[in-house]
Design an enzyme around this catalytic site. Structure first.
Site, mmCIF file in Angstrom:
data_model
loop_
_atom_site.group_PDB
_atom_site.id
_atom_site.type_symbol
_atom_site.label_atom_id
_atom_site.label_comp_id
_atom_site.label_asym_id
_atom_site.label_seq_id
_atom_site.Cartn_x
_atom_site.Cartn_y
_atom_site.Cartn_z
ATOM 1 N N GLU A 120 0.826 -1.204 0.000
ATOM 2 C CA GLU A 120 0.000 0.000 0.000
ATOM 3 C C GLU A 120 0.861 1.256 0.000
ATOM 4 O O GLU A 120 0.551 2.235 -0.687
ATOM 5 C CB GLU A 120 -0.921 0.004 1.218
ATOM 6 C CG GLU A 120 -1.933 -1.120 1.260
ATOM 7 C CD GLU A 120 -1.400 -2.402 1.884
ATOM 8 O OE1 GLU A 120 -2.185 -3.343 2.087
ATOM 9 O OE2 GLU A 120 -0.177 -2.461 2.173
ATOM 10 N N PRO B 10 12.264 -14.923 -0.076
ATOM 11 C CA PRO B 10 11.011 -15.134 0.667
ATOM 12 C C PRO B 10 10.284 -13.831 0.947
ATOM 13 O O PRO B 10 10.899 -12.769 1.059
ATOM 14 C CB PRO B 10 11.487 -15.789 1.962
ATOM 15 C CG PRO B 10 12.892 -15.303 2.139
ATOM 16 C CD PRO B 10 13.457 -15.196 0.748
ATOM 17 N N ARG B 11 8.962 -13.923 1.062
ATOM 18 C CA ARG B 11 8.152 -12.748 1.382
ATOM 19 C C ARG B 11 8.571 -12.156 2.717
ATOM 20 O O ARG B 11 8.578 -10.946 2.901
ATOM 21 C CB ARG B 11 6.672 -13.153 1.409
ATOM 22 C CG ARG B 11 5.724 -12.021 1.805
ATOM 23 C CD ARG B 11 5.681 -10.952 0.727
ATOM 24 N NE ARG B 11 4.754 -9.895 1.054
ATOM 25 C CZ ARG B 11 5.038 -8.839 1.815
ATOM 26 N NH1 ARG B 11 6.249 -8.711 2.333
ATOM 27 N NH2 ARG B 11 4.134 -7.903 2.045
ATOM 28 N N MET C 233 15.981 -7.029 2.914
ATOM 29 C CA MET C 233 14.843 -6.169 2.612
ATOM 30 C C MET C 233 15.256 -5.074 1.637
ATOM 31 O O MET C 233 16.350 -4.539 1.712
ATOM 32 C CB MET C 233 14.288 -5.561 3.903
ATOM 33 C CG MET C 233 13.714 -6.600 4.856
ATOM 34 S SD MET C 233 13.221 -5.891 6.453
ATOM 35 C CE MET C 233 11.970 -4.733 5.909
ATOM 36 N N GLY C 234 14.358 -4.757 0.719
ATOM 37 C CA GLY C 234 14.575 -3.639 -0.186
ATOM 38 C C GLY C 234 15.501 -3.930 -1.347
ATOM 39 O O GLY C 234 15.948 -2.994 -2.018
ATOM 40 N N GLU C 235 15.799 -5.210 -1.621
ATOM 41 C CA GLU C 235 16.718 -5.535 -2.710
ATOM 42 C C GLU C 235 16.064 -6.340 -3.837
ATOM 43 O O GLU C 235 16.763 -6.837 -4.711
ATOM 44 C CB GLU C 235 17.922 -6.318 -2.178
ATOM 45 C CG GLU C 235 18.891 -5.479 -1.372
ATOM 46 C CD GLU C 235 20.232 -6.171 -1.179
ATOM 47 O OE1 GLU C 235 21.267 -5.539 -1.467
ATOM 48 O OE2 GLU C 235 20.249 -7.351 -0.751
ATOM 49 N N ASN D 245 2.085 -9.652 -5.557
ATOM 50 C CA ASN D 245 2.017 -8.698 -6.658
ATOM 51 C C ASN D 245 3.069 -8.999 -7.736
ATOM 52 O O ASN D 245 4.265 -8.981 -7.449
ATOM 53 C CB ASN D 245 2.245 -7.295 -6.081
ATOM 54 C CG ASN D 245 2.035 -6.200 -7.086
ATOM 55 O OD1 ASN D 245 1.872 -6.447 -8.276
ATOM 56 N ND2 ASN D 245 2.040 -4.967 -6.625
ATOM 57 N N PRO D 246 2.642 -9.247 -8.995
ATOM 58 C CA PRO D 246 3.602 -9.522 -10.063
ATOM 59 C C PRO D 246 4.010 -8.295 -10.870
ATOM 60 O O PRO D 246 4.760 -8.409 -11.841
ATOM 61 C CB PRO D 246 2.819 -10.479 -10.967
ATOM 62 C CG PRO D 246 1.419 -9.941 -10.892
ATOM 63 C CD PRO D 246 1.249 -9.413 -9.467
#
Length: 433
Positions: A70, A273-274, A314-316, A340-341
């Site tokens: 979001e 991984p998510r 994270m963020g990569e 989300n793709p």
């Protein structure tokens, strides 16, 4: 007989009183969440409405989204609002979103954690920030927050608004209550005609189907030096990514790798991984399967003999998406709803996904129909589709380009949202705000 309207009039004060009574226990609640990595200890005050930054002079737009997806979807509006002379405050409620937005927000915008929905925290927050415009993303409906902003005559817009059939059914059990909240929102800018119809039925006074802002978000960035180092280390070997995976999907990805490696002995599988916190678990799983594995969070780089690379940072994702042009998007084989793709599609990757993609049904339908994405049902399907694409580079290139074109064709929501917000912005200019 007690009417629904009477129940609503009673429920809002009851909700407000309950939230107020729980506020004194918020410190304990937040500290416990911080111990589990779900809050930043140094920024707990923000969750209680205590600002971590000074308010800049001039007009301020407050944009709120629940978490990473979001928050990122708001970025096209952030740029456009800055262009219209606003400072932009973006609030979210998760550590992951705070860290990613810190990397992605432009000059003129800044992040704070959203206050808990208790009256004293909301009022403290509003007293400090004094926003001129409030935009709520997607399905965020916080009664105290909405009522407090409305009471100060601050325009409220719900942007990228969505309401699933399941949520719609739940809200219909309390129609007057949801109508009372939606009536305080000046305009709902829905993702689709279906979302717009459900919001109208629940009592939103003004609804426009503006489209999904996620199609207008720029592709995630990548540090060029890190990207160059990874490309150099990998060399010309086949690479695919299992991205945003959930528990159970990593085992399927590893099984597919073991089938493929007979045909493609130098194959590299990247597992992103998510939830990055699961990196150790996935690394152990891969090594137990007899696969040579390196782990990003431990500073390990993939070498020539690495078979599985666990990208648990994270963020990569923008970095890893640029290493491969075929990507499996998770939460679609195990679990429900899909991830989300759009980001990998924007970077020109063929998309593989399981059958469970209800959270993003429109974009997956467009990708599938356009030839940019393919459904796989299990590890055998996944291995088979990967084998075909790696063996047919022309088909892989065509699928990757079709993927890019499909999401590009679905853009434009940000401009439609800004056109809908123009009367509110113009009114501020006229009044000298």
């Amino acid at each position: 007989m007690e009417t629904e309207a009477m129940k609503t009039q009673m429920f809002l004060p009851v909700y407000r009183a309950a939230a107020q009574s729980l506020a004194p226990f918020s410190g304990l609640f937040l500290r416990r969440r911080a111990q589990r990595g779900k809050e930043e200890l140094a920024r707990l005050g923000e969750r209680r409405g205590q600002a971590g930054l000074a308010r800049p002079d001039g007009r301020l737009a407050w944009l709120h989204g629940a978490s990473v997806g979001e928050g990122l979807a708001l970025l096209p509006l952030v740029d456009r609002l800055i262009g219209k002379g606003f400072h932009v405050l973006v609030t979210t409620g998760t550590v992951a979103s705070a860290r990613i937005l810190a990397q992605r927000l432009p000059s003129g915008a800044f992040h704070q954690y959203a206050p808990l929905d208790a009256p004293r925290f909301i009022e403290r927050f509003l007293d400090h920030w004094r926003p001129d415009l409030f935009l709520l993303a997607e399905s965020e409906i916080w009664p105290n927050m909405i009522c407090a902003v409305h009471a100060r005559a601050i325009p409220i817009a719900s942007v990228n608004a969505r309401l699933s059939p399941r949520s719609f059914a739940r809200w219909r059990l309390a129609p007057s209550f949801i109508s009372a909240l939606l009536s305080r929102i000046d305009i709902c800018l829905a993702q689709s005609e279906d979302d717009a119809g459900r919001l109208l039925q629940l009592g939103a006074p003004r609804v426009v189907a503006a489209g999904n802002l996620k199609y207008d978000v720029e592709a995630p960035p990548a540090d060029p030096d890190r990207l160059r180092a990874l490309f150099t280390g990998l060399g010309p070997r086949p690479v695919w990514i299992a991205a945003s995976t959930h528990a159970g999907e990593e085992a399927l990805a590893l099984s597919a790798h073991k089938r493929l490696v007979r045909q493609l002995p130098d194959l590299l599988t990247i597992v992103a991984p998510r939830h990055a916190i699961r990196g150790d678990e996935i690394t152990a799983l891969a090594r137990a399967a007899g696969l040579e594995t390196a782990q990003r969070s431990r500073g390990e780089a993939p070498g020539a003999s690495t078979q599985v690379y666990v990208a648990d940072t994270m963020g990569e994702l923008g970095l890893f998406y640029r290493l491969a042009n075929v990507i499996f998007v998770g939460k679609s084989l195990v679990g429900q709803g899909g991830q989300n793709p759009i980001e990998p599609a924007k970077l020109g990757s063929a998309i593989l996904h399981g059958p469970h993609v209800g959270n993003f049904i429109d974009v997956y339908a467009a990708l599938d129909q356009g030839g940019g994405a393919f459904v796989v049902n299990d590890a055998d399907d996944l291995a088979g589709r990967l084998a075909f694409l790696f063996s047919n580079p022309r088909d892989l290139r065509q699928a990757a380009e079709a993927s890019r074109e499909s999401v590009a064709a679905m853009g434009g929501a940000a401009d439609r949202v800004m056109r809908a917000l123009e009367p509110y912005v113009a009114a501020m200019i006229v009044s000298g705000q």
